[in-house]
Design an enzyme around this catalytic site. Structure first.
Site, PDB file in Angstrom:
ATOM      1  N   LYS A  22      18.739 -23.838   2.435  1.00 35.76           N
ATOM      2  CA  LYS A  22      19.967 -24.518   2.871  1.00 35.76           C
ATOM      3  C   LYS A  22      19.970 -24.703   4.381  1.00 35.76           C
ATOM      4  O   LYS A  22      20.226 -25.801   4.886  1.00 35.76           O
ATOM      5  CB  LYS A  22      21.196 -23.683   2.465  1.00 35.76           C
ATOM      6  CG  LYS A  22      22.478 -24.161   3.118  1.00 35.76           C
ATOM      7  CD  LYS A  22      23.678 -23.337   2.705  1.00 35.76           C
ATOM      8  CE  LYS A  22      23.881 -22.055   3.460  1.00 35.76           C
ATOM      9  NZ  LYS A  22      24.579 -22.186   4.750  1.00 35.76           N
ATOM     10  N   ASN A  23      19.693 -23.618   5.107  1.00 35.51           N
ATOM     11  CA  ASN A  23      19.872 -23.680   6.564  1.00 35.51           C
ATOM     12  C   ASN A  23      18.739 -24.416   7.282  1.00 35.51           C
ATOM     13  O   ASN A  23      18.812 -24.625   8.491  1.00 35.51           O
ATOM     14  CB  ASN A  23      20.071 -22.277   7.136  1.00 35.51           C
ATOM     15  CG  ASN A  23      21.439 -21.724   6.736  1.00 35.51           C
ATOM     16  OD1 ASN A  23      22.296 -22.471   6.261  1.00 35.51           O
ATOM     17  ND2 ASN A  23      21.633 -20.425   6.900  1.00 35.51           N
ATOM     18  N   CYS A 116      36.806 -19.666  10.842  1.00 38.47           N
ATOM     19  CA  CYS A 116      35.817 -19.404   9.792  1.00 38.47           C
ATOM     20  C   CYS A 116      36.048 -17.991   9.268  1.00 38.47           C
ATOM     21  O   CYS A 116      36.438 -17.102  10.032  1.00 38.47           O
ATOM     22  CB  CYS A 116      34.421 -19.538  10.386  1.00 38.47           C
ATOM     23  SG  CYS A 116      33.111 -19.027   9.291  1.00 38.47           S
ATOM     24  N   ARG A 121      33.191 -17.979  15.642  1.00 38.67           N
ATOM     25  CA  ARG A 121      32.121 -18.976  15.674  1.00 38.67           C
ATOM     26  C   ARG A 121      32.398 -20.203  16.545  1.00 38.67           C
ATOM     27  O   ARG A 121      32.450 -21.336  16.061  1.00 38.67           O
ATOM     28  CB  ARG A 121      31.761 -19.412  14.254  1.00 38.67           C
ATOM     29  CG  ARG A 121      31.338 -18.244  13.394  1.00 38.67           C
ATOM     30  CD  ARG A 121      30.964 -18.663  12.000  1.00 38.67           C
ATOM     31  NE  ARG A 121      29.660 -19.270  11.921  1.00 38.67           N
ATOM     32  CZ  ARG A 121      29.129 -19.748  10.792  1.00 38.67           C
ATOM     33  NH1 ARG A 121      29.820 -19.682   9.673  1.00 38.67           N
ATOM     34  NH2 ARG A 121      27.935 -20.286  10.777  1.00 38.67           N
ATOM     35  N   ASP A 304      22.576 -12.800   7.215  1.00 38.94           N
ATOM     36  CA  ASP A 304      22.791 -13.450   5.914  1.00 38.94           C
ATOM     37  C   ASP A 304      22.289 -12.610   4.736  1.00 38.94           C
ATOM     38  O   ASP A 304      22.431 -13.011   3.587  1.00 38.94           O
ATOM     39  CB  ASP A 304      22.096 -14.828   5.888  1.00 38.94           C
ATOM     40  CG  ASP A 304      22.794 -15.826   6.791  1.00 38.94           C
ATOM     41  OD1 ASP A 304      23.948 -15.581   7.187  1.00 38.94           O
ATOM     42  OD2 ASP A 304      22.180 -16.864   7.106  1.00 38.94           O
ATOM     43  N   ARG A 396      28.087 -23.358  -2.639  1.00 40.74           N
ATOM     44  CA  ARG A 396      27.754 -24.010  -1.366  1.00 40.74           C
ATOM     45  C   ARG A 396      26.306 -23.748  -0.981  1.00 40.74           C
ATOM     46  O   ARG A 396      25.675 -24.593  -0.366  1.00 40.74           O
ATOM     47  CB  ARG A 396      28.645 -23.472  -0.240  1.00 40.74           C
ATOM     48  CG  ARG A 396      30.075 -23.952  -0.339  1.00 40.74           C
ATOM     49  CD  ARG A 396      30.860 -23.504   0.854  1.00 40.74           C
ATOM     50  NE  ARG A 396      30.220 -23.973   2.087  1.00 40.74           N
ATOM     51  CZ  ARG A 396      30.726 -23.828   3.292  1.00 40.74           C
ATOM     52  NH1 ARG A 396      31.882 -23.246   3.441  1.00 40.74           N
ATOM     53  NH2 ARG A 396      30.091 -24.273   4.349  1.00 40.74           N
TER      54      ARG A 396
HETATM   55  N1  EPU Z   1      28.102 -18.386  19.136  1.00 36.81           N
HETATM   56  C1  EPU Z   1      28.928 -18.629  20.202  1.00 36.81           C
HETATM   57  N2  EPU Z   1      28.924 -19.898  20.747  1.00 36.81           N
HETATM   58  C2  EPU Z   1      28.146 -20.894  20.277  1.00 36.81           C
HETATM   59  C3  EPU Z   1      27.308 -20.641  19.180  1.00 36.81           C
HETATM   60  C4  EPU Z   1      27.293 -19.378  18.626  1.00 36.81           C
HETATM   61  O1  EPU Z   1      29.649 -17.760  20.662  1.00 36.81           O
HETATM   62  O2  EPU Z   1      28.209 -22.012  20.821  1.00 36.81           O
HETATM   63  C5  EPU Z   1      28.064 -17.048  18.530  1.00 36.81           C
HETATM   64  C6  EPU Z   1      28.597 -17.029  17.108  1.00 36.81           C
HETATM   65  O3  EPU Z   1      29.992 -16.901  17.073  1.00 36.81           O
HETATM   66  C7  EPU Z   1      27.869 -15.833  16.526  1.00 36.81           C
HETATM   67  C8  EPU Z   1      26.512 -15.870  17.226  1.00 36.81           C
HETATM   68  O4  EPU Z   1      26.715 -16.647  18.400  1.00 36.81           O
HETATM   69  O5  EPU Z   1      28.534 -14.653  16.869  1.00 36.81           O
HETATM   70  C9  EPU Z   1      25.392 -16.468  16.420  1.00 36.81           C
HETATM   71  O6  EPU Z   1      25.828 -17.680  15.812  1.00 36.81           O
HETATM   72  P1  EPU Z   1      24.851 -18.883  15.463  1.00 36.81           P
HETATM   73  O7  EPU Z   1      25.225 -20.056  16.290  1.00 36.81           O
HETATM   74  O8  EPU Z   1      23.439 -18.443  15.513  1.00 36.81           O
HETATM   75  O9  EPU Z   1      25.259 -19.181  13.958  1.00 36.81           O
HETATM   76  P2  EPU Z   1      25.319 -20.615  13.304  1.00 36.81           P
HETATM   77  O10 EPU Z   1      24.243 -21.452  13.891  1.00 36.81           O
HETATM   78  O11 EPU Z   1      26.697 -21.121  13.294  1.00 36.81           O
HETATM   79  C10 EPU Z   1      23.579 -20.124  11.415  1.00 36.81           C
HETATM   80  C11 EPU Z   1      23.564 -20.169   9.926  1.00 36.81           C
HETATM   81  C12 EPU Z   1      24.406 -19.019   9.381  1.00 36.81           C
HETATM   82  C13 EPU Z   1      23.800 -17.713   9.898  1.00 36.81           C
HETATM   83  C14 EPU Z   1      23.749 -17.722  11.423  1.00 36.81           C
HETATM   84  C15 EPU Z   1      23.069 -16.507  12.004  1.00 36.81           C
HETATM   85  C16 EPU Z   1      23.283 -22.524   9.470  1.00 36.81           C
HETATM   86  C17 EPU Z   1      23.850 -23.781   8.969  1.00 36.81           C
HETATM   87  N3  EPU Z   1      24.090 -21.452   9.483  1.00 36.81           N
HETATM   88  O12 EPU Z   1      24.937 -20.271  11.797  1.00 36.81           O
HETATM   89  O13 EPU Z   1      24.309 -19.069   7.972  1.00 36.81           O
HETATM   90  O14 EPU Z   1      24.581 -16.620   9.464  1.00 36.81           O
HETATM   91  O15 EPU Z   1      23.034 -18.884  11.869  1.00 36.81           O
HETATM   92  O16 EPU Z   1      21.781 -16.380  11.532  1.00 36.81           O
HETATM   93  O17 EPU Z   1      22.120 -22.461   9.840  1.00 36.81           O
HETATM   94  C18 EPU Z   1      24.982 -18.640   5.766  1.00 36.81           C
HETATM   95  O18 EPU Z   1      24.010 -19.327   5.379  1.00 36.81           O
HETATM   96  O19 EPU Z   1      25.663 -17.938   4.964  1.00 36.81           O
HETATM   97  C19 EPU Z   1      25.354 -18.658   7.171  1.00 36.81           C
HETATM   98  C20 EPU Z   1      26.543 -18.277   7.612  1.00 36.81           C
END
Ligand code: EPU
Length: 416
Positions: A22-23, A116, A121, A304, A396
């Protein structure tokens, strides 16, 4: 709303085919916006989030054709640069259209994702990176409005490691003028998979798989064909299911090399694991042993997989400690597991789990994707019936999980 009814206590035996990740699929689909050529994608999983992303991409004018797991995208006639709130609020990964639209068309308007279930996030790092590349960004009426005649390469150091943030900036940098250096980049296999597709489309990227990506922008990208990487989280979820319920399963179309830490933990749990280039076999005959872990970015223990391993710890021998460092609110499965007789206490970002001999089935509620998966695992190990409500969360991100589990002997059915 659909529910899952599980009668626990049956061992799992047989083979399961793992779907595309998915990701990885979500950012890869957005890469279709970067070119007027055909992007042909194999191994695209049949998931609700993929359907939501395709709906958004179609609204933007991307042509999409689907045949089984193959999706063909064509971005020759993009007609809108706006990702509306009604879609973004249902799926945060919609933010991934921001970088590609801005880089190719000089403008994009994407709704701010909002709250969320697992944490706040924010997307400030996506915005910071694009601003550093010369974009003018305003936040108006809940929308991120970004403009740039052409993005300019620069050095971007994100405050923390962000997966979709890295992906957004990587896609944007492929069409920027000059060289972009992304420091503190996420190294998740899904980021690497996206980078491989971008290279096949003509992007110039060095440092793939490391925390320093160097991208030399090109004038345009062309079409390409790519197969989405195996879903390591789906793989680990089934491995945890066999760890908790016992049995002997072989997972096909997957890889052990992107699951190092999870496999090490499963060895500690007592699962016998063998693997080949595209399969993993897990055999479990005894009660699991409790394992401690702390979530962190790749290649560390993935957030995850936290909930699914916690389900194993619930029925394991011994006391375990689990610390969640990525998201501030990712313990919502705990209360539901305790309803099944688990003994878990939470103290801030840490949980202490005292394994019990036997969970007992009860009605529970899914609260997010991975929490839902952990409740399925707990239900498979529990005595009697577990009824899981709100399984739209599960749909999802898991491709027909109950069908795959039934095929290996689980007693699980979807109730409409
Ligand atoms: N963060 C910030 N600011 C930003 C971006 C991130 O503060 O601009 C913080 C987030 O709040 C969090 C941390 O940084 O505390 C890491 O977040 P990240 O951006 O890496 O998460 P994401 O890209 O939103 C993806 C996956 C998630 C997975 C996380 C961590 C996708 C579509 N989603 O989310 O997947 O948990 O990386 O590995 O790739 C899931 O599949 O169940 C899922 C939630």
């Amino acid at each position: 709303m659909d529910k899952l009814l599980i009668t626990g206590g049956y061992r799992l035996n047989g083979e399961i085919a793992i779907s595309g990740a998915k990701n990885a699929a979500l950012p890869i689909l957005c890469a279709g916006l970067l070119t007027a050529g055909d992007v042909i994608l194999h191994n695209v999983p049949a998931l609700q989030d993929v359907s939501t992303m395709l709906k958004l991409l179609r609204q933007l004018g991307l042509s999409v054709t689907q045949h089984e797991g193959v999706v063909t995208l064509n971005g020759a006639a993009i007609s809108s640069l706006e990702a509306p709130y009604d879609l973004v609020k249902t799926m945060r990964a919609s933010i991934l259209v921001l970088g590609p639209l801005l880089a190719r068309f000089g403008e994009a308007k994407v709704s701010l994702p909002g709250g969320c279930a697992i944490g706040s996030r924010p997307v400030d790092q996506h915005i910071k990176g694009l601003q550093a590349m010369g974009a003018e960004i305003t936040i108006e009426a809940g929308y991120i409005h970004a403009k740039a005649k052409r993005l300019k390469g620069t050095r971007v150091v994100t405050d923390m490691i962000t997966v979709t943030g890295t992906e957004n900036l990587l896609m944007a940098a492929t069409l920027a003028e000059g060289v972009t250096i992304l420091e503190n980049a996420a190294r998740e296999p899904e980021v690497t998979d996206l980078a491989h597709l971008l290279v096949a489309m003509g992007a110039k990227i060095e440092g793939i798989g490391t925390d320093r990506l160097v991208i030399e922008g090109v004038e345009r990208l062309h079409g390409a064909t790519h197969a989405v990487i195996a879903d390591r989280i789906e793989t680990a979820t089934f491995l945890c299911a066999v760890a908790a319920a016992g049995g002997d399963i072989t997972l096909k179309n997957t890889r052990s090399d992107i699951l190092d830490v999870a496999i090490d933990k499963l060895h500690e749990v007592g699962v016998v694991i063998t693997s080949g280039p595209d399969w993993i076999r897990a055999q479990m005959a005894a009660r699991p042993k409790a394992v401690n872990f702390r979530t962190t970015e790749y290649p560390g223990f993935p957030t995850d997989m936290q909930a699914q391993f916690m389900a194993v710890n619930c029925v394991a021998q011994g006391v375990s400690h689990v610390t969640e460092t990525i998201f501030e609110n990712r313990f919502m499965h705990v209360q539901e597991m305790n309803r099944l007789g688990a003994q878990i206490t939470i103290d801030g970002h840490s949980a202490m789990i005292t394994g019990v001999e036997q969970l007992v089935g009860a009605p529970v509620m899914a609260t997010d994707l991975r929490a839902s998966a952990s409740l399925v695992i707990a239900g498979l190990a529990a005595q009697g019936e577990t009824l899981i409500e709100r399984i739209y969360h599960l749909d999802r991100g898991y491709d027909r999980m109950e069908v795959k589990l039934s095929a290996v002997g689980a007693h699980i059915e979807r109730i409409k």
